[in-house]
Design a protein around this motif. Structure first.
Motif, PDB file in Angstrom:
ATOM      1  N   GLU A 104      25.381  45.108  33.307  1.00 21.14           N
ATOM      2  CA  GLU A 104      25.780  43.968  34.138  1.00 21.14           C
ATOM      3  C   GLU A 104      27.227  43.585  33.831  1.00 21.14           C
ATOM      4  O   GLU A 104      27.637  43.524  32.678  1.00 21.14           O
ATOM      5  CB  GLU A 104      24.865  42.783  33.863  1.00 21.14           C
ATOM      6  CG  GLU A 104      25.253  41.537  34.642  1.00 21.14           C
ATOM      7  CD  GLU A 104      24.439  40.323  34.232  1.00 21.14           C
ATOM      8  OE1 GLU A 104      24.706  39.231  34.778  1.00 21.14           O
ATOM      9  OE2 GLU A 104      23.567  40.467  33.360  1.00 21.14           O
ATOM     10  N   LEU A 105      27.978  43.355  34.881  1.00 23.60           N
ATOM     11  CA  LEU A 105      29.381  42.997  34.702  1.00 23.60           C
ATOM     12  C   LEU A 105      29.479  41.528  34.319  1.00 23.60           C
ATOM     13  O   LEU A 105      29.123  40.645  35.101  1.00 23.60           O
ATOM     14  CB  LEU A 105      30.169  43.273  35.979  1.00 23.60           C
ATOM     15  CG  LEU A 105      31.679  43.041  35.895  1.00 23.60           C
ATOM     16  CD1 LEU A 105      32.296  43.871  34.778  1.00 23.60           C
ATOM     17  CD2 LEU A 105      32.340  43.360  37.222  1.00 23.60           C
ATOM     18  N   LEU A 162      32.920  41.755  29.568  1.00 24.82           N
ATOM     19  CA  LEU A 162      33.138  43.163  29.924  1.00 24.82           C
ATOM     20  C   LEU A 162      34.376  43.300  30.807  1.00 24.82           C
ATOM     21  O   LEU A 162      35.138  44.272  30.689  1.00 24.82           O
ATOM     22  CB  LEU A 162      31.908  43.717  30.640  1.00 24.82           C
ATOM     23  CG  LEU A 162      31.956  45.201  31.047  1.00 24.82           C
ATOM     24  CD1 LEU A 162      32.235  46.085  29.851  1.00 24.82           C
ATOM     25  CD2 LEU A 162      30.650  45.592  31.732  1.00 24.82           C
ATOM     26  N   LEU A 163      34.602  42.313  31.669  1.00 23.33           N
ATOM     27  CA  LEU A 163      35.780  42.343  32.523  1.00 23.33           C
ATOM     28  C   LEU A 163      37.065  42.333  31.698  1.00 23.33           C
ATOM     29  O   LEU A 163      38.032  43.018  32.027  1.00 23.33           O
ATOM     30  CB  LEU A 163      35.765  41.157  33.484  1.00 23.33           C
ATOM     31  CG  LEU A 163      36.904  41.058  34.500  1.00 23.33           C
ATOM     32  CD1 LEU A 163      37.027  42.335  35.334  1.00 23.33           C
ATOM     33  CD2 LEU A 163      36.711  39.851  35.403  1.00 23.33           C
ATOM     34  N   TRP A 211      36.914  49.241  41.336  1.00 26.34           N
ATOM     35  CA  TRP A 211      37.974  49.163  40.343  1.00 26.34           C
ATOM     36  C   TRP A 211      39.243  49.818  40.868  1.00 26.34           C
ATOM     37  O   TRP A 211      39.193  50.837  41.533  1.00 26.34           O
ATOM     38  CB  TRP A 211      37.530  49.843  39.036  1.00 26.34           C
ATOM     39  CG  TRP A 211      36.280  49.212  38.511  1.00 26.34           C
ATOM     40  CD1 TRP A 211      35.039  49.754  38.468  1.00 26.34           C
ATOM     41  CD2 TRP A 211      36.167  47.898  37.994  1.00 26.34           C
ATOM     42  NE1 TRP A 211      34.152  48.859  37.959  1.00 26.34           N
ATOM     43  CE2 TRP A 211      34.808  47.708  37.651  1.00 26.34           C
ATOM     44  CE3 TRP A 211      37.067  46.854  37.783  1.00 26.34           C
ATOM     45  CZ2 TRP A 211      34.343  46.513  37.108  1.00 26.34           C
ATOM     46  CZ3 TRP A 211      36.605  45.662  37.244  1.00 26.34           C
ATOM     47  CH2 TRP A 211      35.264  45.510  36.919  1.00 26.34           C
TER      48      TRP A 211
END
Length: 216
Positions: free
Chosen positions: A3-4, A8-9, A31
């Motif tokens: 899951e983003l 993580l971003l 992306w």
């Protein structure tokens, strides 16, 4: 794929990529890793003379992180000359999450209390990734950018990532660099520290211009 999350971003930004959506109503995102990256060199920032007069006149009240979500929403909304937006609900959610973590910031321009312009972006190390800006009054987004540059220069930032070059940005000295060169600049910026809150939010336009000049 996990899951983003906002955390993580941040890792993805540190590797030189950034997200976009097909349009504001699209589900999901993709992306982007351009072969040539737009940057605005802080030591070569060019301020047009007429805009300098506007900044000095303090036509707008400048806020810092006062209403981040409203700035993101305004950047995503349709506007004259921009019917489509790459900011969808997923992107708005992620950046609001980054703001809560202290890694995303907004600069707001208000006129008589009404939000009429601004910008937002992501901070990581001594890098600032400019994401989007909007303007509902003449020069409002340009004034916000000028206040941002003063803050970045005084705060010790090394990289202002503009992602893509536009005529709006080239007037300020924005350039394109090859991907490999951008990655080197990014690594150098990520290894350094910087202070986004180095200047008070209510700094006058004259003081902003002086800050830009003194750090050039």
């Amino acid at each position: 794929m996990p899951e983003l999350t906002p955390e993580l971003l941040l890792d993805i930004y540190a590797n030189g990529l950034f997200p976009m959506a097909e349009d504001r109503n699209a589900s999901g995102l993709f992306w982007v890793d351009p072969e040539r990256r737009g940057i605005l060199p802080l030591d070569a920032f060019h301020l047009p003379r007429r805009l300098a007069r506007t900044v000095r006149a303090d036509y707008f009240q400048i806020g810092i992180d006062q209403d981040f979500a409203a700035v993101v929403g305004a950047c995503a909304a349709p506007a004259p000359g921009r019917r489509r937006s790459w900011i969808n609900e997923d992107i708005a959610r992620l950046y609001i999450g980054l703001h809560r973590l202290g890694h995303a910031h907004s600069i707001e321009c208000r006129a008589e209390g009404e939000l009429v312009g601004g910008l937002y972006g992501v901070r990581l190390g001594a890098a600032f990734f400019g994401e989007s800006m909007f303007s509902r009054a003449r020069d409002a987004s340009k004034v916000a950018l000028t206040h941002l540059v003063a803050r970045l220069k005084v705060g010790g930032f090394r990289l202002l990532d503009a992602q893509f070059i536009t005529p709006h940005l080239t007037q300020f000295g924005a350039i394109e660099v090859p991907r490999a060169h951008y990655r080197r600049l990014l690594r150098q910026a990520l290894s350094a520290d910087a202070d986004f809150y180095c200047l008070p939010a209510g700094l006058s336009g004259a003081a902003v211009l002086q800050s830009i000049t003194q750090t050039s």
